[in-house]
Design an enzyme around this catalytic site. Structure first.
Site, mmCIF file in Angstrom:
data_model
loop_
_atom_site.group_PDB
_atom_site.id
_atom_site.type_symbol
_atom_site.label_atom_id
_atom_site.label_comp_id
_atom_site.label_asym_id
_atom_site.label_seq_id
_atom_site.Cartn_x
_atom_site.Cartn_y
_atom_site.Cartn_z
ATOM 1 N N HIS A 201 1.260 -1.603 0.330
ATOM 2 C CA HIS A 201 -0.177 0.223 -0.174
ATOM 3 C C HIS A 201 0.729 1.637 0.289
ATOM 4 C CE1 HIS A 201 -3.410 -3.012 0.512
ATOM 5 N NE2 HIS A 201 -3.789 -2.673 1.666
ATOM 6 N N ALA B 3 -9.453 -3.415 0.391
ATOM 7 C CA ALA B 3 -8.265 -2.951 -0.117
ATOM 8 C C ALA B 3 -7.381 -4.201 -0.477
ATOM 9 C CB ALA B 3 -7.259 -2.184 0.611
ATOM 10 N N ASP B 4 -6.621 -5.210 0.545
ATOM 11 C CA ASP B 4 -6.242 -6.597 -0.050
ATOM 12 C C ASP B 4 -6.589 -7.325 -0.980
ATOM 13 O OD1 ASP B 4 -4.625 -4.824 2.452
ATOM 14 O OD2 ASP B 4 -5.105 -6.903 3.826
ATOM 15 N N ASN B 5 -7.605 -7.134 -0.676
ATOM 16 C CA ASN B 5 -8.507 -8.323 -2.004
ATOM 17 C C ASN B 5 -8.354 -8.060 -2.708
ATOM 18 O OD1 ASN B 5 -8.794 -10.144 1.055
ATOM 19 N ND2 ASN B 5 -10.600 -9.240 1.451
#
Length: 393
Positions: free
Chosen positions: A27, A168-170
């Site tokens: 990120h 956001a990770d996914n």
């Protein structure tokens, strides 16, 4: 891909039936903004995780991590979380979710292959979960939609691993496209791809190997009343990316945040500053203005350090060396390189975006870093990457 096929064959004496890969990621900013329905700026990177699966005739789950030479076993009827299973809990959480929702699956032999270990961060654990979910879906012809895969991931994180489900990770692991940043809008639960327009730059991820430690408990910030405070400072702006921004009247901001402690006020201000920096990045990519991008990244790190209490002396020392790469003093205001701490944890990892000709000089500074601080850093040169991909099956 031949390495994971060989590893699976050697371990289980049968060929893999399906193989998926999912990218690592980092990120760039906004990783702490999810609770406040803000935005996260991410990039999937070419540090892939490969997952190979074949069916078994029983209900056993056999997992093998090739680089660790580590093996874990379980059963469809007893997929319990075990702290000592570490990486295998990510795999088990996905299978648990399929079974818990009501999908029919059988036993499996599963091989994980990744040159980067989950302990390094960089989205490796999420990549394991996403590649496993897609591989199980393909192996058993479940024909899950994207929304169903996202539901599987949500249940794996919340119900099995007992942790937050960070979309956001996914999204980065599922939907990233090479040559793009990915921005997650937590208010709408959606994402958007932003073309990367700078050239002649190298992106480096640095694991500074600083022991992780927490200076404060972030959960104290994630309180409904704090989200309401920031919500009242948002205003609709149809022509702004995302359709809104925070007000910029300092008097109104100070009055709104006067009801919280000084530490909380600074951290809420950091969330607001992060929103501004993400808007700057979007604008910089549209204008093809790297200097504007670099200023936003450097400003974001200053916020993490001074407002969010997230950085550490070791990371700050490395980032100071980046600023010293500027060829002329005036470029400090129009920088040709930038860097920032990254990750939801406290300390240890950072990224840098440098001119190609500065990479070797920067790596020499990392040798000096080891001599001064005693931590041997690890540096990865990365490029943007596509999201999860089927390789076999």
């Amino acid at each position: 891909m031949k390495e994971i096929l060989h590893a699976h064959q050697e371990e289980f004496s049968q060929k893999a039936e399906v193989v998926f890969s999912a990218p690592g990621r980092f990120h760039l900013m906004g990783e702490n903004s999810w609770f406040f329905k803000d935005k996260t700026l991410s990039m999937a990177i070419d540090l892939p995780v490969y997952v190979a699966i074949s069916k078994r005739e029983d209900t056993s789950i056999h997992c093998f991590f090739a680089q660790l030479n580590d093996r874990k076993k379980g059963n469809l009827s007893t997929l319990k979380y075990k702290k000592e299973d570490r990486w295998a809990n990510a795999v088990k959480s996905i299978i648990y979710s399929f079974v818990n929702i009501g999908y029919t699956v059988s036993g499996m032999d599963i091989t994980i292959y990744s040159e980067i270990l989950p302990s390094a961060g960089f989205g490796i654990t999420t990549a394991i979960k996403v590649a496993t979910a897609k591989a199980v879906d393909s192996l058993f012809n479940l024909n899950c939609t994207d929304q169903q895969i996202l539901m599987i991931l949500d249940r794996a994180n919340r119900k099995y691993l007992n942790q937050e489900n960070h979309i956001a990770d996914n999204f980065a692991a599922l939907y990233a496209k090479k040559g793009n940043f990915l921005i997650t809008d937590h208010r709408t639960g959606s994402y958007e791809l932003i073309p990367i327009t700078f050239e002649d730059k190298t992106i480096l991820l640095v694991d500074a190997k600083v022991p992780r430690y927490e200076l404060w408990n972030r959960e104290t910030l994630y309180e409904p009343e704090n989200a309401l405070l920031l919500g009242d400072l948002k205003e609709t702006k149809p022509h702004v990316f995302g359709g809104w921004k925070y007000i910029d009247d300092v008097t109104d901001i100070n009055e709104q945040l006067s009801v919280v402690s000084e530490d909380t006020r600074r951290r809420l201000l950091c969330i607001m500053r992060e929103h501004f920096d993400i808007l700057e990045v979007v604008q910089s990519m549209e204008k093809k203005d790297f200097c504007q991008f670099a200023r936003a990244v450097n400003h974001s790190h200053e916020s993490m350090r001074d407002y969010f209490d997230l950085s550490c002396p070791e990371i700050d020392w490395i980032l100071k060396r980046i600023s010293e790469l500027e060829p002329k003093l005036e470029y400090i205001h129009d920088p040709l390189s930038c860097g920032r701490i990254t990750g939801k944890g406290f300390g240890r990892c950072m990224y840098a975006v440098l001119r190609n000709q500065d990479v070797e000089t920067f790596k020499k500074k990392l040798v000096e870093y080891e001599r001064i601080f005693g931590f041997k850093s690890q540096c990865y040169q990365v490029n943007s990457a596509d999201g999860v991909t089927k390789l076999l099956g």
